[in-house]
Write a protein that holds these residues in place. Structure first.
Motif, mmCIF file in Angstrom:
data_model
loop_
_atom_site.group_PDB
_atom_site.id
_atom_site.type_symbol
_atom_site.label_atom_id
_atom_site.label_comp_id
_atom_site.label_asym_id
_atom_site.label_seq_id
_atom_site.Cartn_x
_atom_site.Cartn_y
_atom_site.Cartn_z
ATOM 1 N N ARG A 178 0.816 -1.220 0.000
ATOM 2 C CA ARG A 178 0.000 0.000 0.000
ATOM 3 C C ARG A 178 0.849 1.269 0.000
ATOM 4 N NH1 ARG A 178 -3.730 -1.455 5.079
ATOM 5 N NH2 ARG A 178 -1.670 -2.235 5.733
ATOM 6 N N CYS A 179 2.164 1.106 0.227
ATOM 7 C CA CYS A 179 3.058 2.278 0.192
ATOM 8 C C CYS A 179 3.412 2.684 -1.232
ATOM 9 C CB CYS A 179 4.324 2.004 0.980
ATOM 10 S SG CYS A 179 5.511 0.919 0.126
ATOM 11 N N ASN A 180 3.085 1.866 -2.212
ATOM 12 C CA ASN A 180 3.453 2.107 -3.610
ATOM 13 C C ASN A 180 3.083 3.532 -4.032
ATOM 14 O OD1 ASN A 180 3.909 2.084 -6.354
ATOM 15 N ND2 ASN A 180 2.764 0.193 -6.749
ATOM 16 N N PRO A 181 4.074 4.351 -4.409
ATOM 17 C CA PRO A 181 3.772 5.731 -4.828
ATOM 18 C C PRO A 181 2.741 5.817 -5.953
ATOM 19 C CG PRO A 181 6.122 5.473 -4.488
ATOM 20 C CD PRO A 181 5.535 4.102 -4.399
ATOM 21 N N ALA A 182 2.648 4.783 -6.782
ATOM 22 C CA ALA A 182 1.662 4.795 -7.869
ATOM 23 C C ALA A 182 0.241 4.911 -7.348
ATOM 24 C CB ALA A 182 1.801 3.529 -8.711
ATOM 25 N N LEU A 183 0.041 4.518 -6.086
ATOM 26 C CA LEU A 183 -1.283 4.612 -5.466
ATOM 27 C C LEU A 183 -1.520 5.973 -4.816
ATOM 28 C CD1 LEU A 183 -1.343 1.102 -3.712
ATOM 29 C CD2 LEU A 183 -2.278 1.717 -5.963
ATOM 30 N N HIS A 184 -0.489 6.824 -4.849
ATOM 31 C CA HIS A 184 -0.559 8.101 -4.133
ATOM 32 C C HIS A 184 -0.054 9.244 -5.009
ATOM 33 C CE1 HIS A 184 -1.330 5.636 -0.582
ATOM 34 N NE2 HIS A 184 -0.295 4.905 -0.955
ATOM 35 N N GLY A 185 -0.477 9.242 -6.233
ATOM 36 C CA GLY A 185 -0.136 10.334 -7.149
ATOM 37 C C GLY A 185 1.295 10.334 -7.616
ATOM 38 N N GLY A 186 2.015 9.226 -7.414
ATOM 39 C CA GLY A 186 3.410 9.140 -7.831
ATOM 40 C C GLY A 186 4.403 9.588 -6.786
ATOM 41 N N TYR A 187 3.932 9.846 -5.542
ATOM 42 C CA TYR A 187 4.804 10.375 -4.491
ATOM 43 C C TYR A 187 4.965 9.374 -3.343
ATOM 44 C CZ TYR A 187 3.973 14.882 -6.694
ATOM 45 O OH TYR A 187 3.900 15.918 -7.608
ATOM 46 N N TRP A 188 6.160 9.368 -2.764
ATOM 47 C CA TRP A 188 6.355 8.681 -1.486
ATOM 48 C C TRP A 188 5.757 9.555 -0.376
ATOM 49 C CZ3 TRP A 188 7.945 3.822 -1.111
ATOM 50 C CH2 TRP A 188 8.710 3.263 -2.149
ATOM 51 N N GLY A 189 5.031 8.904 0.516
ATOM 52 C CA GLY A 189 4.420 9.628 1.613
ATOM 53 C C GLY A 189 3.556 8.695 2.438
ATOM 54 N N PRO A 190 2.879 9.196 3.462
ATOM 55 C CA PRO A 190 2.040 8.361 4.301
ATOM 56 C C PRO A 190 1.002 7.593 3.487
ATOM 57 C CG PRO A 190 2.326 10.529 5.275
ATOM 58 C CD PRO A 190 2.895 10.605 3.901
ATOM 59 N N TRP A 191 0.739 6.343 3.876
ATOM 60 C CA TRP A 191 -0.240 5.547 3.119
ATOM 61 C C TRP A 191 -1.338 4.951 3.985
ATOM 62 C CZ3 TRP A 191 4.774 3.954 4.066
ATOM 63 C CH2 TRP A 191 4.973 2.765 4.776
ATOM 64 N N LEU A 192 -1.289 5.160 5.297
ATOM 65 C CA LEU A 192 -2.355 4.677 6.167
ATOM 66 C C LEU A 192 -3.008 5.828 6.908
ATOM 67 C CD1 LEU A 192 -0.777 1.487 7.782
ATOM 68 C CD2 LEU A 192 -2.339 1.605 5.864
#
Length: 392
Positions: A378-392
């Motif tokens: 769920r940390c995959n940046p592809a799931l968050h607009g292409g950015y590393w960041g909080p995922w929970l």
């Protein structure tokens, strides 16, 4: 530290490398006491594009406060971070502001080996490519520190500033670094891996230009700087000590031990030779002048000065060589007399070994169980607009 400084009225800002976790927003800098943050959350990234590959995933690692941004592409990080720091300093000086705490964690000098060409060209006399780039990276950082110091002076703040410059580990010989004459490298428990240099500049210093070799650990900055700022550590459980008198006056350090690590997850070496502490476990402890290492302390060579070899990186760039060359799993050194760790004396001082193993056992008894979860997809940046960041 920023929370404690805010208690006594400080404005707190951070720039650069975080690398202290970010799976929820509760763990990013602006949730840990900093009024503002700009930088990268993971351990390393491209100096220009901010791209980070980790765990099979790729994304942009650049956060401003709590939001991923991609508006700094192409600017070398030492220049970018310095520019942000200069803005904070000049803005602070132009206003009736509270006192300022600025934590700047440069990316330099760390892999990947990248630097603008003009800095590398300063060292055309260095034949080895990695060492030449490394030298350029150091110069880029040195220039950045000089520019920040000039901004503090131009803003009228330098005469009431404490400037701390420090490191977090020894040099990585796999990436152009060198620790000669010390043994080992980054990610080992020899002095070349754990000993760091630093300096403090301030008009408040009583003995400027002096050198201290007293014991100090990174945790000591917390109580030292908070007390200097007029804060209180009352009610706070501490691992660190206030070492300002050691820095400022040359007084003996209140610290007697440095527990470098106890790592039960690292591959064990041999059979334990003690009933008090499992010496097959990788661990290292400094107590006064004595240092004990158990298990496998890691790559144990004395990498020579790089100027001796035009093929320095090829000779010493074997990343597969991560283990000590000896079969033993207990090492004892008197670091005050033998900082280069040439003379192992465990057989000569068995009582010292027993005492230090008992101290390791005492520390180990306070450890919480190791929790090292698998990669969370769920940390995959592809799931968050292409950015590393909080995922929970």
């Amino acid at each position: 530290m920023p929370d404690k400084l805010k208690e006594v009225g400080y404005s707190t800002h951070m720039i650069g490398k975080w690398h202290l976790g970010f799976y929820t927003k509760d763990y990013i800098p602006t949730s840990r006491g900093f009024d503002s943050y700009s930088g990268y959350l993971t351990g390393s990234e491209d100096y220009y594009s901010r791209k980070r590959f980790a765990g099979g995933f790729t994304g942009i690692d650049y956060t401003v406060n709590q939001t991923g941004r991609n508006n700094t592409y192409g600017e070398y990080s030492a220049h970018l971070f310095t520019r942000h720091a200069q803005t904070i300093i000049t803005t602070h000086a132009a206003q009736e502001s509270p006192p300022l705490f600025l934590y700047l964690a440069f990316q330099s000098v760390h892999s990947p080996m990248q630097v603008p060409e003009k800095y590398e060209n300063m060292y055309s006399n260095i034949e080895d490519k990695y060492r030449r780039i490394y030298a350029g990276m150091v110069s880029a950082m040195d220039e950045a520190v000089g520019n920040l110091t000039q901004t503090l002076e131009d803003s009228g703040l330098l005469n009431n500033t404490i400037l701390v410059f420090t490191t977090d580990n020894g040099g990585q010989t796999l990436s152009g670094g060198n620790n000669f004459p010390l043994r080992g490298r980054k990610a080992t428990y020899w002095e070349g891996g754990v000993r760091g240099n630093g300096f403090v500049y301030s008009p408040l210093l009583k003995n400027p230009g002096s050198t201290s070799k007293e014991l100090m650990h990174i945790t000591d900055w917390y109580p030292t700087l908070v007390k200097l700022a007029g804060g209180s550590m009352a009610g706070t459980k501490l691992d660190g000590y206030n070492v300002w008198d050691s820095i400022n006056l040359g007084a003996p350090s209140p610290r007697k031990d440095i527990l470098h690590n106890i790592d039960p997850m690292y591959k064990k070496k041999g059979e334990s030779v003690s009933k008090v502490f499992d010496t097959s476990v990788q661990a290292a402890l400094r107590h006064g002048d004595w240092k004990i290492l158990t298990g496998d302390p890691g790559f144990d060579s004395w990498v020579p000065e790089p100027t001796l070899y035009s093929d320095y990186s090829r000779r010493f760039n074997d990343s597969s060589n991560t283990s000590s060359s000896s079969d033993q799993n207990v090492y004892l050194f008197n670091i005050a007399e033998d900082p280069t760790e040439h003379f192992e004396v465990s057989a000569k001082y068995p009582d010292v070994v027993d005492m230090l193993l008992s101290r390791l056992a005492a520390y180990n008894s306070t450890a919480v169980p190791v929790f090292y979860p698998d990669t969370d997809s769920r940390c995959n940046p592809a799931l968050h607009g292409g950015y590393w960041g909080p995922w929970l």
